[in-house]
Enzyme design. Sequence first.
Site, PDB file in Angstrom:
ATOM      1  NE  ARG A  25     -10.668   0.155 -14.596  1.00 29.32           N
ATOM      2  CZ  ARG A  25     -11.580  -1.100 -13.471  1.00 29.32           C
ATOM      3  NH1 ARG A  25     -12.572  -0.753 -13.471  1.00 29.32           N
ATOM      4  NH2 ARG A  25      -9.987  -1.679 -13.274  1.00 29.32           N
ATOM      5  CB  CYS A  48     -17.675 -15.913  -0.672  1.00 29.15           C
ATOM      6  SG  CYS A  48     -16.381 -16.398  -1.245  1.00 29.15           S
ATOM      7  CG  ASN A 317     -12.825  -9.952  -7.543  1.00 29.69           C
ATOM      8  OD1 ASN A 317     -13.807  -9.532  -8.415  1.00 29.69           O
ATOM      9  ND2 ASN A 317     -13.234 -11.183  -6.787  1.00 29.69           N
TER      10      ASN A 317
END
Length: 463
Positions: A25, A48, A317
């Site tokens: 990005r 998960c 993340n």
Amino acid sequence: MAAAERMVVIGGDATGMSAAAQARRLKGPGELEIVAFERGRFSSYSACGIPYWVGGQVAERDSLVARSPEEHRSRGIDLRMRTEAVELDVAGQRVRVREQEGAERWVGYDQLVLATGAVPVRPPLPGIDAEGVYGVQTLDDGQRLLDALEGRVESGGDSPRRAVVVGAGYIGVEMAEAFVRRGYQVTVLEKAEQPMSTLDPDMGKLVHEAMCSMDIETVLGAAVTEVRTDERGRACAVATQDAEYPADVVVLGLGVRPATEPAREAGLPLGESGGLLTDLAMRVRGQENIWAGGDCVEVLNLVSGRAQHVPLGTHANKHGQVIGANIGGGYATFPGVVGTAVSKVCDLEIARTGLLEAQAAAVGLRFTSVVIESTTRAGYYPGTRPIHVKMLAELRSGRLLGVQIVGRENAGKRVDIAAVALHAGMTVEQMTSLDLGYAPPFSPVWDPVLVAARKAAAAVRES
């Protein structure tokens, strides 16, 4: 025109692909070439969610995949699947990778991201690798388990249905629920004297009592010595020093350790758990162009001030976002964690944040602890359920040190109140004035977390 800088990413899941996407990005293909290697068949998926897929709450495997390899490639990330990094040459700025067919080659880098994750603990016990013994670390693991369960039903081998789960941590209790939902008789074997060692013993006892009330046989102090097999070489029982437990399927839930072998061999710095050590920017200590994040690193616990291994997708993340921003020319940091986690087994919710009593004592903190019992809603409102909250506070200062919650529906996510308070460095006295939402369907007038804070504040004043 100058050649594009090359960013090499090892690992195609949360940290690795978040880092790649964020860097892309900020920099276009002409400025930054991004090459990523993933040893498995899937990218950017939620490990998960595997117990809930096995248990049937999630219907499709692909629902757990956030972004496929093709989607990453369409965004300018050269993601190469079934390719494993087997050696790092730090001085030469290159990585040796092995493709599925066995071919190996060296790939050079300007910036290297290590997002190698963690591997399940698998003790060297007799029969541990037998057919019928499964882990649940990856989507491939989950698919193999589901294929075996569904194949058994199709072949008519559906009675009796006995599952033995080894380990009563997060994965263990979640897999126990999955098998209950599938109609299995479930036995959970835990070598410790309580399930959920991420809780203090008194709170772990509540979990044990609840699991037994759900007809989940939960055997404590049961160290597994062997997985026994039948004449076909298939697992048929799990043995401890004291007993044998018949099994049609065995699942290992013994936790994970950082996957850092190539990094170790390359001399990169590792902590006590074997996780890579980084600075706040997620740069590997002592390196200018090597970054690491996710389940392969240790992070700072903001409450204890010590580094620890915390393998959770939430952190992974965030690490990737930080790494991608820094490689892309921006600046970001990851300050640390307070140790927040939440799980469930059937309708029992289990949560913790901050320090346990043993952890607080280990870093030399003097503290008091209190436990309260309350309800999740106003006592008169239909559907109210019990909740237990334990709170630790530092003596003299009253600083909040940790909270543990065990309760029924609407109990677990209350831990977020305490997590925010820990990040803010609040005292338990300050917490008693928090302006939390109230209405009878959601909470008593005094939320259970605030009831615990009031009791903890009184204990600090009296100490």
